[in-house]
Motif scaffolding. Structure first.
Motif, PDB file in Angstrom:
ATOM      1  N   LYS A   1       0.882  -1.230   0.047  1.00 21.18           N
ATOM      2  CA  LYS A   1      -0.096   0.005   0.021  1.00 21.18           C
ATOM      3  C   LYS A   1       0.985   1.239   0.104  1.00 21.18           C
ATOM      4  N   LYS A   2       1.045   1.855  -1.161  1.00 20.17           N
ATOM      5  CA  LYS A   2       2.089   2.876  -1.253  1.00 20.17           C
ATOM      6  C   LYS A   2       2.200   3.852  -0.311  1.00 20.17           C
ATOM      7  N   GLY A   3       3.113   4.351   0.461  1.00 18.45           N
ATOM      8  CA  GLY A   3       3.359   5.297   1.587  1.00 18.45           C
ATOM      9  C   GLY A   3       3.044   4.815   2.647  1.00 18.45           C
ATOM     10  N   VAL A   4       2.460   3.388   2.713  1.00 17.20           N
ATOM     11  CA  VAL A   4       2.190   2.821   4.160  1.00 17.20           C
ATOM     12  C   VAL A   4       3.150   1.659   4.533  1.00 17.20           C
ATOM     13  N   PHE A   5       2.978   0.728   3.538  1.00 18.65           N
ATOM     14  CA  PHE A   5       3.857  -0.404   3.703  1.00 18.65           C
ATOM     15  C   PHE A   5       4.231  -0.904   2.234  1.00 18.65           C
ATOM     16  N   GLU A   6       5.209  -1.670   2.055  1.00 16.44           N
ATOM     17  CA  GLU A   6       5.738  -2.146   0.699  1.00 16.44           C
ATOM     18  C   GLU A   6       6.357  -3.687   0.715  1.00 16.44           C
ATOM     19  N   ASP A   7       5.900  -4.505  -0.112  1.00 17.04           N
ATOM     20  CA  ASP A   7       6.651  -5.760  -0.174  1.00 17.04           C
ATOM     21  C   ASP A   7       6.658  -6.689   1.173  1.00 17.04           C
ATOM     22  N   VAL A   8       5.438  -6.600   1.735  1.00 16.03           N
ATOM     23  CA  VAL A   8       5.347  -7.444   3.183  1.00 16.03           C
ATOM     24  C   VAL A   8       5.246  -8.874   2.913  1.00 16.03           C
ATOM     25  N   ASN A   9       6.076  -9.547   3.460  1.00 14.86           N
ATOM     26  CA  ASN A   9       6.057 -11.201   3.462  1.00 14.86           C
ATOM     27  C   ASN A   9       6.486 -11.707   4.697  1.00 14.86           C
ATOM     28  N   PHE A  10       5.375 -12.689   5.167  1.00 14.26           N
ATOM     29  CA  PHE A  10       5.765 -13.540   6.264  1.00 14.26           C
ATOM     30  C   PHE A  10       4.540 -14.531   6.254  1.00 14.26           C
ATOM     31  N   SER A  11       4.698 -15.300   7.368  1.00 15.61           N
ATOM     32  CA  SER A  11       4.028 -16.538   7.528  1.00 15.61           C
ATOM     33  C   SER A  11       3.575 -16.648   8.971  1.00 15.61           C
ATOM     34  N   VAL A  12       2.655 -17.349   9.371  1.00 20.25           N
ATOM     35  CA  VAL A  12       2.366 -17.684  10.635  1.00 20.25           C
ATOM     36  C   VAL A  12       1.733 -18.855  10.730  1.00 20.25           C
ATOM     37  N   HIS A  13       2.221 -19.921  11.487  1.00 21.43           N
ATOM     38  CA  HIS A  13       1.464 -21.243  11.635  1.00 21.43           C
ATOM     39  C   HIS A  13       0.505 -21.569  12.982  1.00 21.43           C
ATOM     40  N   ALA A  14      -0.077 -22.762  12.667  1.00 20.87           N
ATOM     41  CA  ALA A  14      -0.760 -23.153  13.859  1.00 20.87           C
ATOM     42  C   ALA A  14      -0.308 -23.381  15.354  1.00 20.87           C
ATOM     43  N   GLY A  15      -0.718 -22.720  16.260  1.00 25.27           N
ATOM     44  CA  GLY A  15      -0.174 -22.991  17.578  1.00 25.27           C
ATOM     45  C   GLY A  15       0.971 -21.869  17.787  1.00 25.27           C
ATOM     46  N   GLU A  16       1.311 -21.093  16.670  1.00 31.03           N
ATOM     47  CA  GLU A  16       2.613 -20.243  17.041  1.00 31.03           C
ATOM     48  C   GLU A  16       1.803 -18.874  17.086  1.00 31.03           C
ATOM     49  N   VAL A  17       2.682 -18.119  18.121  1.00 30.67           N
ATOM     50  CA  VAL A  17       2.477 -16.547  18.494  1.00 30.67           C
ATOM     51  C   VAL A  17       3.681 -15.830  17.778  1.00 30.67           C
ATOM     52  N   LEU A  18       3.415 -15.117  16.549  1.00 26.31           N
ATOM     53  CA  LEU A  18       4.345 -14.216  15.867  1.00 26.31           C
ATOM     54  C   LEU A  18       4.037 -12.808  16.564  1.00 26.31           C
ATOM     55  N   GLY A  19       5.004 -12.496  17.212  1.00 28.12           N
ATOM     56  CA  GLY A  19       5.137 -10.994  17.576  1.00 28.12           C
ATOM     57  C   GLY A  19       5.444  -9.902  16.718  1.00 28.12           C
ATOM     58  N   VAL A  20       4.849  -8.824  16.771  1.00 27.23           N
ATOM     59  CA  VAL A  20       5.090  -7.742  15.619  1.00 27.23           C
ATOM     60  C   VAL A  20       5.456  -6.376  16.417  1.00 27.23           C
ATOM     61  N   SER A  21       6.666  -6.221  16.195  1.00 30.84           N
ATOM     62  CA  SER A  21       7.270  -4.982  17.049  1.00 30.84           C
ATOM     63  C   SER A  21       7.660  -4.046  16.138  1.00 30.84           C
ATOM     64  N   GLY A  22       7.864  -2.729  16.611  1.00 26.27           N
ATOM     65  CA  GLY A  22       8.328  -1.520  15.767  1.00 26.27           C
ATOM     66  C   GLY A  22       8.021  -0.170  16.260  1.00 26.27           C
TER      67      GLY A  22
END
Length: 495
Positions: free
Chosen positions: A263-284
């Motif tokens: 989304k231009k001006g907001v975020f670009e080329d975002v790639n990631f995955s999350v699996h069953a039973g996983e807690v993916l923390g997002v920081s920044g």
């Protein structure tokens, strides 16, 4: 300014919220006021500043008994209260909010726009806030709005400033700036009452801690003479054990994968995955694009390009309904405006999110199914209330958040996005929410948790994804993660 509150009582109807509460503030100190949600901290300060009238007890300022009739009278006496619930007018500019009711006027009684702008810009600069004063408040993030509220207090010649959860919506860098301002105010003899659930901040910043429990004064401790465990025991009447409950991690199949989200001006080329039973923390840092990425996945923000895969299959998500049909739930960062209908009951809030579950084939709600669901939610999530018809507006912050969780948990999501799930929640309720998160993960739910609290991210995540300026700067495994690595990536460095 010396303030002493003794034997303060306050009831709302049959509900007594303060019983013999007390508080003593010394000149030039930073004094933490702590307790669980609903302990009476904010109520005590509202009595001090004239928002509420006390039923019993005394309030003395510099040795003289006082009874402020309203907040304006308290402010004229030099006591300013920065509330947790932001007191901003969203359709007005930053400058207009800062000077509302306090306009600088010339000899003719007209607003002196030049003087007001100069003072506003100087105050913002002092706080390190880079926001144009002609920006409309509705365009600002919650954190930026919070900084404007703090600026309001600095523009008054305050001798006492009460800060209720001032850093709940701030990033670490903004918090550091705020701490510098507090230290400079302390040196000038200004006293700060600091209400917060963030233990690390309290022990870094404050001189003394006063604890309330169930509306009653428990005790006051000097920071060098106490520790976190003692304060927690004073707050909840028992040991809390591990702050972040341990769990056996069983990572399953990939539940969500995103490729090239842009989304231009907001975020670009975002790639990631999350699996069953996983807690993916997002920081920044604030403004990094964390929330916007999650809003796009949930269909609340349109994408210019990129693909979303659910359980290995490409999914088309153009709105939140599509996301829900794919098994995605989203607990937003602002429960008061986005997560709950505050003037509705617990029952109505939970039921409206689960109509499919409690309705028969003809679409008619089954009262028995509804009552069973709501009772189950209250019991399983330990929601402290007077029953299903308790208005959410009258619940503590922690219990409001549990209602938000209940809305989504019983839709049986396969993927659950949590945006600041423990913001404004006391340490006891936080642990209960962490346990809920762990239980969901143990059932195979894939969890994405956005949080500005680094200890929380480090304590709860299996992996940590760091976002900066709309780009994924790195993903760190839990066993390799520490605060230094996360902040290095968040501020533009490399590992």
């Amino acid at each position: 300014m010396q303030i002493e509150m003794k034997g303060i009582d306050k009831s709302f109807g049959q509900n007594q919220v303060l019983k013999n509460a007390g508080f003593v503030l010394a000149p030039g100190e930073v004094h933490a006021l702590m307790g669980e949600n609903g302990a009476g901290k904010s109520t005590l300060m509202k009595i001090l500043t004239g928002v509420y009238t006390r039923d019993g007890g005394t309030v003395t300022v510099d040795g003289k008994e006082v009874l402020y009739k309203n907040p304006q009278e308290a402010e004229r006496a030099g006591i300013v209260f920065i509330h947790q619930e932001l007191n901003v007018l969203f359709d007005l500019t930053v400058e207009e909010n800062l000077f509302l009711g306090k306009e600088i006027r010339n000899r003719l009684g007209m607003c002196n726009q030049k003087a007001m702008r100069k003072k506003a810009e100087a105050t913002l600069e002092k706080l390190g806030v880079q926001i144009p004063v002609d920006r409309v408040m509705s365009e600002l993030s919650v954190g930026q709005q919070q900084m404007i509220e703090i600026c309001k207090a600095l523009m008054v010649d305050a001798r006492v400033i009460i800060m209720d959860e001032p850093t709940a919506a701030l990033t670490q860098s903004e918090t550091a700036v705020l701490f510098e301002v507090i230290q400079s105010l302390r040196k000038k003899g200004v006293s700060i009452v600091y209400i917060s659930h963030r233990m690390e901040e309290i022990f870094e910043l404050c001189d003394r801690i006063t604890v309330l429990r169930d509306g009653t004064y428990i005790g006051t401790k000097k920071i060098p003479e106490t520790n976190m465990n003692e304060i927690v025991k004073m707050m909840i009447g028992r040991e809390i054990g591990e702050r972040y409950p341990k769990r056996e991690v069983t990572i399953g199949r990939e539940m969500l994968r995103v490729e090239g989200l842009t989304k231009k001006g907001v975020f670009e080329d975002v790639n990631f995955s999350v699996h069953a039973g996983e807690v993916l923390g997002v920081s920044g840092l604030m403004g990094a694009g964390r929330t916007e990425i999650m809003q796009a996945i949930f269909g609340n923000l349109s994408l210019e390009r990129g693909d979303i895969y659910i359980d290995g299959r490409k999914a088309t998500i153009k709105n939140p309904l599509h996301a829900m049909e794919h098994g995605i739930g989203f607990i937003t960062e602002d429960r008061k405006t986005e997560g709950l209908m505050l003037e509705e009951s617990i029952k109505n809030n939970i039921s409206l999110a689960n109509l499919g579950r409690i309705s028969g084939r003809a679409g008619v709600i089954s009262k028995a199914a509804e009552d069973e669901l709501v009772s189950k939610a209250i019991e399983e999530l330990h929601i402290k209330c007077f029953g299903p018809f308790h208005e959410c507006n009258n619940l503590s912050g922690g219990n409001q958040q549990k209602v938000v969780f209940a809305k989504w948990i019983y839709t049986n999501p396969r993927i659950l996005i949590l945006d600041e799930p423990t913001r404004g929640v006391d340490i006891g309720a936080k642990k209960e929410i962490y346990s809920i998160i762990n239980e969901l993960a143990a059932k195979g739910v894939a969890i994405i948790m956005v949080s500005s609290e680094l200890p929380e991210i480090l304590g709860m995540s299996d992996r940590i994804m760091v976002v900066r300026e709309g780009l994924i700067r790195g993903i760190i495994a839990q066993e390799e993660a520490n605060q230094e690595k996360v902040m290095t990536l968040a501020t533009g460095g490399t590992l």
